[in-house]
Design an enzyme around this catalytic site. Structure first.
Site, PDB file in Angstrom:
ATOM      1  N   ASP A   1       0.976  -1.176  -0.089  1.00  0.00           N
ATOM      2  CA  ASP A   1      -0.116   0.005  -0.030  1.00  0.00           C
ATOM      3  C   ASP A   1       1.062   1.090  -0.076  1.00  0.00           C
ATOM      4  OD1 ASP A   1      -2.397   1.423   0.383  1.00  0.00           O
ATOM      5  OD2 ASP A   1      -2.626   1.207   2.447  1.00  0.00           O
TER       6      ASP A   1
ATOM      7  N   ASP B   1       2.835   5.031  -5.425  1.00  0.00           N
ATOM      8  CA  ASP B   1       2.248   6.258  -5.222  1.00  0.00           C
ATOM      9  C   ASP B   1       2.962   7.499  -5.542  1.00  0.00           C
ATOM     10  OD1 ASP B   1       0.767   8.169  -4.310  1.00  0.00           O
ATOM     11  OD2 ASP B   1       0.373   7.650  -2.450  1.00  0.00           O
TER      12      ASP B   1
ATOM     13  N   GLU C   1      -1.608   6.187  -8.705  1.00  0.00           N
ATOM     14  CA  GLU C   1      -2.472   6.970  -8.266  1.00  0.00           C
ATOM     15  C   GLU C   1      -2.228   8.394  -8.843  1.00  0.00           C
ATOM     16  OE1 GLU C   1      -3.019   6.958  -3.953  1.00  0.00           O
ATOM     17  OE2 GLU C   1      -3.456   9.204  -4.010  1.00  0.00           O
TER      18      GLU C   1
ATOM     19  N   SER D   1      -8.811   1.886   8.566  1.00  0.00           N
ATOM     20  CA  SER D   1      -9.192   2.667  10.052  1.00  0.00           C
ATOM     21  C   SER D   1     -10.520   1.867  10.523  1.00  0.00           C
ATOM     22  CB  SER D   1      -9.507   4.199   9.696  1.00  0.00           C
ATOM     23  OG  SER D   1      -8.615   4.763   9.168  1.00  0.00           O
TER      24      SER D   1
HETATM   25  P1  13P Z   1      -8.979   4.427   5.605  1.00  0.00           P
HETATM   26  O1  13P Z   1      -8.065   5.147   6.542  1.00  0.00           O
HETATM   27  O2  13P Z   1     -10.283   4.966   5.320  1.00  0.00           O
HETATM   28  O3  13P Z   1      -9.287   2.941   6.112  1.00  0.00           O
HETATM   29  O4  13P Z   1      -8.306   4.119   4.447  1.00  0.00           O
HETATM   30  C1  13P Z   1      -7.260   3.215   4.133  1.00  0.00           C
HETATM   31  C2  13P Z   1      -6.418   3.232   2.937  1.00  0.00           C
HETATM   32  O5  13P Z   1      -6.973   3.951   1.804  1.00  0.00           O
HETATM   33  C3  13P Z   1      -5.280   2.425   2.743  1.00  0.00           C
HETATM   34  O6  13P Z   1      -4.676   2.919   1.595  1.00  0.00           O
HETATM   35  O1  G3H Z   2      -3.035   4.732   3.740  1.00  0.00           O
HETATM   36  C1  G3H Z   2      -2.629   4.589   4.963  1.00  0.00           C
HETATM   37  C2  G3H Z   2      -2.938   3.096   5.559  1.00  0.00           C
HETATM   38  O2  G3H Z   2      -3.977   3.357   6.314  1.00  0.00           O
HETATM   39  C3  G3H Z   2      -1.616   3.016   6.214  1.00  0.00           C
HETATM   40  O3  G3H Z   2      -1.356   3.456   7.475  1.00  0.00           O
HETATM   41  O4  G3H Z   2       0.925   3.746   7.160  1.00  0.00           O
HETATM   42  O5  G3H Z   2      -0.182   3.908   9.279  1.00  0.00           O
HETATM   43  O6  G3H Z   2       0.183   1.943   8.290  1.00  0.00           O
HETATM   44  P1  G3H Z   2       0.161   3.120   8.317  1.00  0.00           P
HETATM   45 ZN    ZN Z   3      -4.569   4.561   0.749  1.00  0.00          ZN
END
Ligand code: 13P
Ligand code: G3H
Ligand code: ZN
Length: 322
Positions: free
Chosen positions: A94, A116, A146, A270
């Site tokens: 991610d 990203d 993105e 979240s």
């Molecule tokens: P939330 O903070 O809304 O769960 O989004 C998570 C997200 O986009 C991780 O890339």
């Molecule tokens: O996009 C962000 C995700 O919620 C990941 O969050 O970097 O705190 O693990 P983090």
């Molecule tokens: Zn995200």
């Protein structure tokens, strides 16, 4: 000495997205950092027969350790089989920030990576994304790019304001980079405070989504920042000593509408954090003599399973699609 995701029993996102596009649902991409979260995601997706993307941020990878993660993902595949359903499982980075991070994930067994480059200029975003695509595709790993910036915290990068995706840029971006999916910004943000408390929640910019769909028909789109910020759990956190007043997320009807469109992947982090924290707070407040982690992590994990199942069944439409 890299390892292929195929040897871990994982799949890339190509076929998942093709089926989700055709069937008008979205694949869940659930973030995790630890064993209990991973167990909950797998149990929920097996019970609801949903394909799933296990999503790992750079911070989560540092937290869990890259080598541990590789074997946790392999364990997740075997655990799903043991539970009775060999659901398709992808392991996805991610918000990859650099080519090097993405390369390292490919080499460590990820089946999909996000680069990203949305904070860079359009040309720099294209350049770094293309570089990642070339390396990843040589290993049959799929890539998410993105365009547009979400407000909130994206790993270590904090954006004060969002900038919506410009639909006029999507064709050129997709063609020049060769990405497999595209994250767009239509009004969501990361974290638990997406909208201002006390004001009506503004609808997501479905007009921008529709414009993007028109320019790249049938191309998989990704929605970040898609937690609903479940109010029962926010209340529980506040009731047991926390302070998350005014936490607000994306209404479920809007997520359902997105899932039925070209949005093939919906990112949720979240909500998992809120459920886990709420149940731990509740348990410890009610059982002040408990100090065995299993005592408070078990109920937290159980509620996570319920929450993820409900998402698959009632919001994303991915239940029964594995
Ligand atoms: P939330 O903070 O809304 O769960 O989004 C998570 C997200 O986009 C991780 O890339
Ligand atoms: O996009 C962000 C995700 O919620 C990941 O969050 O970097 O705190 O693990 P983090
Ligand atoms: Zn995200």
């Amino acid at each position: 000495m890299g390892v292929s995701y195929k040897d871990l029993g994982l799949v890339n996102t190509r076929e998942m997205f093709a089926k989700a596009m055709e069937g008008k649902y979205a694949i869940p991409a659930y973030n995790f950092n630890n064993l209990e979260q991973l167990q909950a995601i797998i149990s929920a997706c097996v019970e609801s027969k949903s394909p799933v993307i296990l999503q790992v941020s750079k911070g989560a990878r540092d937290y869990a350790n890259a080598t541990m993660l590789r074997y946790m993902a392999m364990g997740a595949v075997e655990y799903a089989k043991e539970l009775g359903c060999n659901v398709p499982i992808a392991l996805h980075l991610d918000h990859g920030d650099t080519f090097e991070t993405c390369k390292s994930c490919v080499d460590f067994g990820f089946s999909s990576v996000m680069i990203d480059g949305s904070h860079h200029s359009f040309e720099e975003n294209i350049a770094v994304t293309k570089q990642v695509v070339e390396y990843a595709h040589a290993h049959d790993v799929t890539v998410e790019g993105e365009l547009g910036i979400l407000a909130g915290i994206e790993d270590e990068v904090v954006a004060e304001v969002s900038s919506y995706t410009d639909p006029d840029q999507v064709v050129e971006f997709v063609e020049r980079t060769g990405v497999d999916s595209l994250a767009i910004s239509i009004g969501t943000s990361h974290g638990a405070f997406k909208f201002k408390a006390g004001e009506p929640v503004p609808p997501l910019r479905f007009d921008i989504l529709e414009e993007c769909e028109k320019r790249i028909p049938g191309f998989p789109i990704v929605l970040h920042g898609a937690s609903s910020v479940l109010q029962d759990y926010v209340t529980m956190i506040n009731q047991y000593g926390g302070d998350l007043k005014g936490a607000l997320g994306v209404p479920e009807e809007q997520l359902r509408k997105a899932a039925a469109s070209s949005v093939c992947k919906i990112n949720i982090d979240s909500d998992g954090r809120l459920v886990f924290t709420a149940k731990i707070r509740e348990h410890l407040a009610n059982n002040p003599d408990h100090f065995d982690p299993r005592q408070y992590l078990k109920p937290a994990r159980a509620d996570l399973v319920k929450m993820y199942k409900a998402k698959n069944e009632n919001v994303l439409g991915s239940a029964g699609k594995a």
